[in-house]
Design an enzyme around this catalytic site. Structure first.
Site, PDB file in Angstrom:
ATOM      1  N   GLY A  96      -1.409  -2.293  -5.477  1.00 35.86           N
ATOM      2  CA  GLY A  96      -2.395  -1.301  -5.044  1.00 35.86           C
ATOM      3  C   GLY A  96      -2.699  -0.276  -6.125  1.00 35.86           C
ATOM      4  N   ILE A 128       1.586  -8.183  -0.445  1.00 35.67           N
ATOM      5  CA  ILE A 128       1.110  -9.274   0.420  1.00 35.67           C
ATOM      6  C   ILE A 128       0.008 -10.063  -0.294  1.00 35.67           C
ATOM      7  CG2 ILE A 128      -0.712  -7.955   1.609  1.00 35.67           C
ATOM      8  CD1 ILE A 128       0.171  -9.332   4.207  1.00 35.67           C
ATOM      9  N   ILE A 149      -6.186  10.312  -4.901  1.00 31.90           N
ATOM     10  CA  ILE A 149      -5.695   9.994  -6.250  1.00 31.90           C
ATOM     11  C   ILE A 149      -6.819   9.382  -7.088  1.00 31.90           C
ATOM     12  CG2 ILE A 149      -3.958   8.730  -7.579  1.00 31.90           C
ATOM     13  CD1 ILE A 149      -2.807  10.935  -5.683  1.00 31.90           C
ATOM     14  N   LYS A 184       0.560   8.487   9.396  1.00 32.31           N
ATOM     15  CA  LYS A 184       1.212   9.248   8.326  1.00 32.31           C
ATOM     16  C   LYS A 184       2.120  10.337   8.918  1.00 32.31           C
ATOM     17  CE  LYS A 184       0.169   7.023   4.741  1.00 32.31           C
ATOM     18  NZ  LYS A 184       1.231   6.384   3.947  1.00 32.31           N
ATOM     19  N   TYR A 241      -5.085   6.420  10.605  1.00 36.88           N
ATOM     20  CA  TYR A 241      -4.302   6.535   9.363  1.00 36.88           C
ATOM     21  C   TYR A 241      -3.479   7.832   9.381  1.00 36.88           C
ATOM     22  CZ  TYR A 241      -3.567   7.195   4.268  1.00 36.88           C
ATOM     23  OH  TYR A 241      -3.038   7.404   3.020  1.00 36.88           O
TER      24      TYR A 241
HETATM   25  N1  LIG Z   1      -4.614   6.500  -3.243  1.00 38.02           N
HETATM   26  C1  LIG Z   1      -4.727   7.653  -2.608  1.00 38.02           C
HETATM   27  O1  LIG Z   1      -5.669   8.404  -2.846  1.00 38.02           O
HETATM   28  C2  LIG Z   1      -3.676   8.051  -1.616  1.00 38.02           C
HETATM   29  C3  LIG Z   1      -3.753   9.337  -1.038  1.00 38.02           C
HETATM   30  C4  LIG Z   1      -2.811   9.719  -0.097  1.00 38.02           C
HETATM   31  C5  LIG Z   1      -1.771   8.857   0.220  1.00 38.02           C
HETATM   32  N2  LIG Z   1      -1.700   7.614  -0.346  1.00 38.02           N
HETATM   33  C6  LIG Z   1      -0.589   6.736   0.050  1.00 38.02           C
HETATM   34  O2  LIG Z   1       0.038   6.165  -1.096  1.00 38.02           O
HETATM   35  C7  LIG Z   1       0.482   4.840  -0.803  1.00 38.02           C
HETATM   36  C8  LIG Z   1      -0.119   3.867  -1.799  1.00 38.02           C
HETATM   37  O3  LIG Z   1      -1.531   3.947  -1.691  1.00 38.02           O
HETATM   38  P1  LIG Z   1      -2.535   3.145  -2.629  1.00 38.02           P
HETATM   39  O4  LIG Z   1      -3.657   4.043  -2.895  1.00 38.02           O
HETATM   40  O5  LIG Z   1      -1.829   2.509  -3.749  1.00 38.02           O
HETATM   41  O6  LIG Z   1      -3.039   2.055  -1.580  1.00 38.02           O
HETATM   42  P2  LIG Z   1      -3.811   0.666  -1.874  1.00 38.02           P
HETATM   43  O7  LIG Z   1      -4.595   0.337  -0.665  1.00 38.02           O
HETATM   44  O8  LIG Z   1      -4.480   0.704  -3.191  1.00 38.02           O
HETATM   45  O9  LIG Z   1      -2.583  -0.335  -1.990  1.00 38.02           O
HETATM   46  C9  LIG Z   1      -1.797  -0.703  -0.882  1.00 38.02           C
HETATM   47  C10 LIG Z   1      -1.175  -2.051  -1.164  1.00 38.02           C
HETATM   48  O10 LIG Z   1      -0.473  -2.442   0.010  1.00 38.02           O
HETATM   49  C11 LIG Z   1      -0.631  -3.841   0.170  1.00 38.02           C
HETATM   50  N3  LIG Z   1      -0.395  -4.212   1.565  1.00 38.02           N
HETATM   51  C12 LIG Z   1      -1.239  -4.091   2.624  1.00 38.02           C
HETATM   52  N4  LIG Z   1      -0.666  -4.626   3.719  1.00 38.02           N
HETATM   53  C13 LIG Z   1       0.565  -5.074   3.353  1.00 38.02           C
HETATM   54  C14 LIG Z   1       1.622  -5.715   4.034  1.00 38.02           C
HETATM   55  N5  LIG Z   1       1.541  -6.032   5.347  1.00 38.02           N
HETATM   56  N6  LIG Z   1       2.747  -6.029   3.344  1.00 38.02           N
HETATM   57  C15 LIG Z   1       2.848  -5.723   2.016  1.00 38.02           C
HETATM   58  N7  LIG Z   1       1.880  -5.137   1.316  1.00 38.02           N
HETATM   59  C16 LIG Z   1       0.743  -4.805   1.974  1.00 38.02           C
HETATM   60  C17 LIG Z   1      -2.058  -4.113  -0.284  1.00 38.02           C
HETATM   61  O11 LIG Z   1      -2.222  -5.478  -0.646  1.00 38.02           O
HETATM   62  C18 LIG Z   1      -2.216  -3.151  -1.453  1.00 38.02           C
HETATM   63  O12 LIG Z   1      -1.947  -3.776  -2.687  1.00 38.02           O
HETATM   64  C19 LIG Z   1       0.081   4.590   0.663  1.00 38.02           C
HETATM   65  O13 LIG Z   1       1.155   4.908   1.501  1.00 38.02           O
HETATM   66  C20 LIG Z   1      -1.052   5.577   0.886  1.00 38.02           C
HETATM   67  O14 LIG Z   1      -1.172   5.905   2.231  1.00 38.02           O
HETATM   68  C21 LIG Z   1      -2.631   7.208  -1.260  1.00 38.02           C
END
Ligand SMILES: NC(=O)c1ccc[n+]([C@@H]2O[C@H](COP(=O)([O-])OP(=O)(O)OC[C@H]3O[C@@H](n4cnc5c(N)ncnc54)[C@H](O)[C@@H]3O)[C@@H](O)[C@H]2O)c1
Length: 323
Positions: free
Chosen positions: A14, A38, A176, A150, A146
């Protein structure tokens, strides 16, 4: 964190995982860090630089197998369904974010895992939360699935700290901004898309209005916050899985103006969609004094230095291979 840790990163492909994993491999050694997701179309730099496991966090058996096989001691649980995608399929978001997180905590409790990072988000706040300088302790009544997951994730993580003495840590990441991997369906994705489109086409149509102001953070600060919190002395922590962290806050038209300093003919238009409603329930600025006091949090990037670096990196990639 100890050099001998065996580290599992879930959701490693991700937006955040794809930059956190190489950084962890640099620090702890390639074979110490097991990337998992996944997804099956994993970028080769991630797959070839160390162990990779195909892992659905909803499968307890598979999770147990991976944790046991690699004798995992530390987990960065980055897999989740984000805010905008969550509103498209609330049942799936609930499953992955709630059951996935509970599976990770349960496996950790019953194995050699001693320490976990489980991120929360500014989505934990809601329409009744004060939007300016949002305090650490405040109203948590989100109205997105969501956000609900959280808040539950924060509470459950803190429960495992108190009840099972597991060391679970996490912060409420803001939006981010990064240039390596595209964001995965969040409400703050416009703050990344605007840079790609500015470099590619010099124009961008934004899905929230020009006055929208949300807390954001540049990826190097996100990684710094994550690792600094994991390195902090547990005894000094009064909070655990729910730290407010701030980087910068700006209105969309202020971001556009900053980009125009580098690309003078850049233009922006606005076509707000369903994501405007979500953005309108989130804070504009964040009070992160608890993080500053308890583990010395301090961001390095502001709007101007982030914009300069994003454009430099994306222009380089655009020239080398297109975006
Ligand atoms: N990116 C942001 O702006 C942001 C902001 C606040 C919080 N977050 C939190 O940070 C964390 C990472 O976020 P991100 O931006 O990298 O998210 P993203 O959506 O880019 O990546 C999430 C990853 O999780 C994988 N995934 C989904 N379902 C799955 C499953 N059942 N089993 C295993 N993997 C699975 C996806 O394939 C993906 O690669 C998350 O908890 C998100 O809520 C992110």
């Amino acid at each position: 964190m100890n050099k001998k840790e065996k580290i599992l990163v879930t959701g490693a492909a991700g937006q955040i995982g794809s930059e956190l994993t190489p950084l962890l491999r640099e620090r702890y050694g390639n074979i110490q860090v097991i990337a998992s997701d996944i997804k099956t179309d994993i970028p080769s730099d991630l797959k070839d630089s160390g162990p990779f496991e195909h892992l659905d966090v909803l499968s307890n058996e598979r999770l147990f197998e991976v944790v046991k096989k690699h004798r995992i001691t530390l987990i960065f649980h980055m897999s989740a369904i984000l805010s905008a995608s969550g509103e498209q399929n609330p049942q799936h978001a609930w499953k992955v974010n709630i059951e996935g997180t509970r599976n990770i905590l349960e496996i950790s409790k019953d194995s050699e895992v001693k320490k976990l990072f489980i991120p929360s988000s500014i989505a934990a706040f809601g329409p009744s939360t004060p939007r300016e300088d949002t305090p650490q302790e405040t109203i948590l009544r989100p109205n997105t699935v969501y956000g609900i997951t959280k808040v539950a994730g924060e509470l459950l993580s803190n429960y495992y700290v108190a009840r099972y003495k597991l060391d679970v840590r996490g912060c409420r990441y803001p939006g981010i901004i990064s240039h390596k991997t595209l964001p995965g369906g969040g409400t703050t994705d416009y703050a990344v898309a605007i840079f790609y489109e500015a470099v590619r086409k010099k124009t961008y149509t934004c899905f929230v209005n020009k006055e929208t102001m949300l807390p954001m953070m540049y990826m190097p600060d996100c990684l710094k916050a994550t690792l600094d919190l994991m390195d902090a002395n547990f005894k000094k922590l009064q909070h655990h899985a729910d730290f407010n962290v701030a980087g910068m806050s700006f209105k969309v038209h202020e971001l556009a103006r900053e980009i125009k300093k580098h690309i003078p003919d850049f233009t922006i238009s606005y076509e707000p969609d369903y994501r405007q409603k979500i953005a309108d329930t989130w804070p504009r600025t964040i009070d992160d004094s608890a993080a500053r006091q308890e583990w010395g949090w301090e961001p390095e990037y502001d709007l101007s230095s982030m914009t300069e670096d994003m454009l430099k990196e994306l222009r380089r990639r655009h020239q080398e291979s297109g975006l």
